[in-house]
Design a protein around this motif. Structure first.
Motif, short mmCIF file in Angstrom:
data_model
loop_
_atom_site.label_atom_id
_atom_site.label_comp_id
_atom_site.label_asym_id
_atom_site.label_seq_id
_atom_site.Cartn_x
_atom_site.Cartn_y
_atom_site.Cartn_z
N ARG A 49 -9.08 -54.29 -70.77
CA ARG A 49 -10.47 -54.71 -71.05
C ARG A 49 -10.61 -56.20 -70.75
NH1 ARG A 49 -10.81 -53.34 -76.31
NH2 ARG A 49 -11.67 -51.28 -76.05
N GLU A 50 -9.62 -56.99 -71.20
CA GLU A 50 -9.66 -58.45 -70.98
C GLU A 50 -9.59 -58.79 -69.49
OE1 GLU A 50 -7.89 -59.67 -75.34
OE2 GLU A 50 -6.62 -59.96 -73.57
N GLN A 51 -8.96 -57.92 -68.73
CA GLN A 51 -8.88 -58.15 -67.28
C GLN A 51 -10.14 -57.67 -66.57
OE1 GLN A 51 -4.81 -56.17 -67.19
NE2 GLN A 51 -4.63 -57.55 -65.45
N GLY A 52 -11.08 -57.17 -67.34
CA GLY A 52 -12.34 -56.68 -66.76
C GLY A 52 -12.17 -55.37 -66.01
N LEU A 53 -11.15 -54.60 -66.38
CA LEU A 53 -10.87 -53.36 -65.64
C LEU A 53 -11.39 -52.10 -66.33
CD1 LEU A 53 -7.27 -54.26 -64.45
CD2 LEU A 53 -9.28 -53.96 -63.02
N THR A 54 -12.08 -52.29 -67.46
CA THR A 54 -12.63 -51.11 -68.15
C THR A 54 -14.13 -51.31 -68.36
OG1 THR A 54 -12.40 -51.97 -70.40
CG2 THR A 54 -10.47 -50.89 -69.47
N TYR A 55 -14.81 -50.23 -68.61
CA TYR A 55 -16.20 -50.33 -69.03
C TYR A 55 -16.60 -49.07 -69.80
CZ TYR A 55 -17.21 -47.42 -64.91
OH TYR A 55 -17.23 -46.41 -63.99
N SER A 112 -21.88 -45.06 -62.28
CA SER A 112 -23.24 -45.56 -62.58
C SER A 112 -23.33 -46.45 -63.82
CB SER A 112 -24.21 -44.38 -62.70
OG SER A 112 -23.68 -43.42 -63.59
N CYS A 113 -22.36 -46.40 -64.71
CA CYS A 113 -22.44 -47.24 -65.92
C CYS A 113 -21.74 -48.59 -65.75
CB CYS A 113 -21.84 -46.50 -67.12
SG CYS A 113 -22.80 -45.07 -67.62
N ARG A 114 -21.10 -48.79 -64.59
CA ARG A 114 -20.32 -50.02 -64.36
C ARG A 114 -21.07 -51.30 -64.73
NH1 ARG A 114 -17.36 -49.57 -58.49
NH2 ARG A 114 -15.80 -48.04 -59.09
N GLN A 115 -22.32 -51.39 -64.30
CA GLN A 115 -23.09 -52.64 -64.46
C GLN A 115 -23.89 -52.68 -65.76
OE1 GLN A 115 -22.14 -54.61 -62.20
NE2 GLN A 115 -21.36 -53.07 -60.77
N LEU A 139 -11.65 -46.49 -66.66
CA LEU A 139 -10.91 -47.50 -65.91
C LEU A 139 -11.66 -47.74 -64.61
CD1 LEU A 139 -8.13 -49.04 -65.90
CD2 LEU A 139 -7.35 -47.27 -64.34
N HIS A 140 -11.89 -49.00 -64.31
CA HIS A 140 -12.53 -49.34 -63.04
C HIS A 140 -11.44 -49.26 -61.96
CE1 HIS A 140 -15.48 -52.19 -60.84
NE2 HIS A 140 -14.78 -51.48 -59.99
N VAL A 141 -11.49 -48.19 -61.16
CA VAL A 141 -10.45 -47.97 -60.15
C VAL A 141 -10.81 -48.72 -58.88
CG1 VAL A 141 -9.25 -46.21 -58.75
CG2 VAL A 141 -9.84 -45.72 -61.13
N GLU A 142 -10.07 -49.78 -58.61
CA GLU A 142 -10.42 -50.57 -57.41
C GLU A 142 -9.78 -49.97 -56.16
OE1 GLU A 142 -9.44 -54.44 -58.82
OE2 GLU A 142 -11.48 -54.73 -59.58
N GLN A 143 -8.55 -49.47 -56.33
CA GLN A 143 -7.86 -48.89 -55.18
C GLN A 143 -7.12 -47.64 -55.65
OE1 GLN A 143 -4.92 -51.42 -53.41
NE2 GLN A 143 -5.53 -50.81 -51.36
N GLY A 144 -7.73 -46.50 -55.41
CA GLY A 144 -7.11 -45.28 -55.89
C GLY A 144 -5.91 -44.87 -55.03
N VAL A 145 -5.01 -44.11 -55.65
CA VAL A 145 -3.85 -43.58 -54.91
C VAL A 145 -4.28 -42.28 -54.24
CG1 VAL A 145 -1.52 -42.60 -55.20
CG2 VAL A 145 -2.17 -44.70 -56.42
N THR A 146 -4.20 -42.22 -52.93
CA THR A 146 -4.69 -41.04 -52.21
C THR A 146 -3.57 -40.10 -51.76
OG1 THR A 146 -4.74 -42.43 -50.27
CG2 THR A 146 -6.84 -42.08 -51.36
#
Ligand code: GLU
Length: 307
Positions: free
Chosen positions: A108-114, A133-136, A148-155
């Motif tokens: 959360r402190e790293q801004g990676l959750t919402y 849609s709830c990110r902002q 978790l705000h996934v910036e780079q998912g594992v594909t």
């Protein structure tokens, strides 16, 4: 086949230096063990013991609505009766909430959750995958799910049995839930943090957990933790797509002939146990299985029909 940049393919075999083996079996106490769970327990036990490793047992009791009172004790008793003795104390996930909360705070402190207020029905309407849609919206965590705000998912990743596994890119990049709206920690968060915390070097489990593996690897990478090897065993099915499960009341192995059921599980795992082995004491059956265990003999497929 989808083309995936080499940098997004995780191959744990090359990512990790050789360490003493630590494996685990992680049942949820939602009912007694059935044949499908025995395959996962036995497969993970044999792979650990044949590699001179430790085999840990972790009770994944973080979802009380799905749990059955006393199922944890019944599972442990059954494992002992089948000769599958674990190393060290049994870990209960219900006692690890401090660890989960600590990592959640860090993310959360790293801004990676919402926080997210979308219901399952709303997401279904959007096509089944969450759009972010709830990110902002900067909603409060209270009474909302945490994603978790996934910036780079594992594909894609390598499984030691299933080979290269590709994940639908939309699913790989989906912001997934790490704490539920009802305040319970999500499976993907808890399982990942415990696998890291317990120093698990190889995860051996049923192929029903193949897809969530990509999310778990992603979370490990985000936390700069070493990624274990993965082995997903074929699921026992009665016909294609119909796996044995607690939900469809697969019979408990506690009520079955222990030696015969173990023999069948070894045969299911492709180990070709000799017919006479079934008449031996259970300790001899387990010793034979450790001495003869060969992962490569297990079917390289996600489902296998029970004979
Ligand atoms: N607790 C999960 C289950 O019983 C298994 C988790 C895992 O092996 O990662 O389905």
């Amino acid at each position: 086949m989808t083309l995936v940049p080499a940098s997004r393919i995780v191959n744990p075999e090359t990512d990790r230096q050789s360490k003493p083996y630590i494996g685990r079996f992680a049942p949820s106490p939602s009912g007694p063990l059935h044949f499908g769970s025995l395959v996962a327990a036995l497969g993970s036990y044999l792979q650990a013991k044949a590699n001179q490793g430790q085999w840990l047992v972790r009770i994944e009791d973080i979802d009380p609505p799905r749990e059955v009172a006393g199922a944890d004790k019944a599972i442990l008793t059954t494992l002992e009766q089948y000769g599958l003795t674990w190393d060290g104390p049994v870990r209960y996930q219900s006692q690890q909430t401090e660890l989960y909360e600590q990592v959640l705070t860090q993310l959360r402190e790293q801004g990676l959750t919402y926080a997210c207020q979308c219901t399952r029905a709303m997401i279904k309407q959007q096509g089944g995958l969450y759009s972010g849609s709830c990110r902002q919206l900067a909603l409060t965590d209270k009474n909302n799910a945490i994603r978790l705000h996934v910036e780079q998912g594992v594909t894609a990743f390598i499984d030691k049995l299933q080979g290269q596994v590709f994940i639908n890119p939309d699913m790989a990049h989906e912001d997934f839930i790490i704490k539920r709206k009802d305040g319970l920690y999500a499976y993907n968060l808890a399982v990942t943090l415990d696998d890291i915390d317990q120093g698990i070097t190889e995860v051996v489990r049923g192929a029903d957990l193949l897809e969530p593996t990509a999310r778990q690897i992603g979370l490990m990478q985000l936390l700069n933790a070493p990624v274990p090897d993965y082995v997903h065993l074929p699921l026992a099915v009665t016909k294609p797509g119909f796996k044995l499960s607690k939900q469809n009341h697969a019979p408990s192995i506690a009520d079955q002939d222990i030696r015969q059921t173990t023999w069948r599980a070894l045969a299911f795992l492709g180990q070709q146990p000799p017919p006479a082995l079934v008449h031996e004491p259970q300790t001899n059956i387990i010793h034979w299985a450790i001495a003869h265990w060969q992962l490569k003999k297990v079917a390289h497929q996600t489902e296998q029909i029970l004979s």
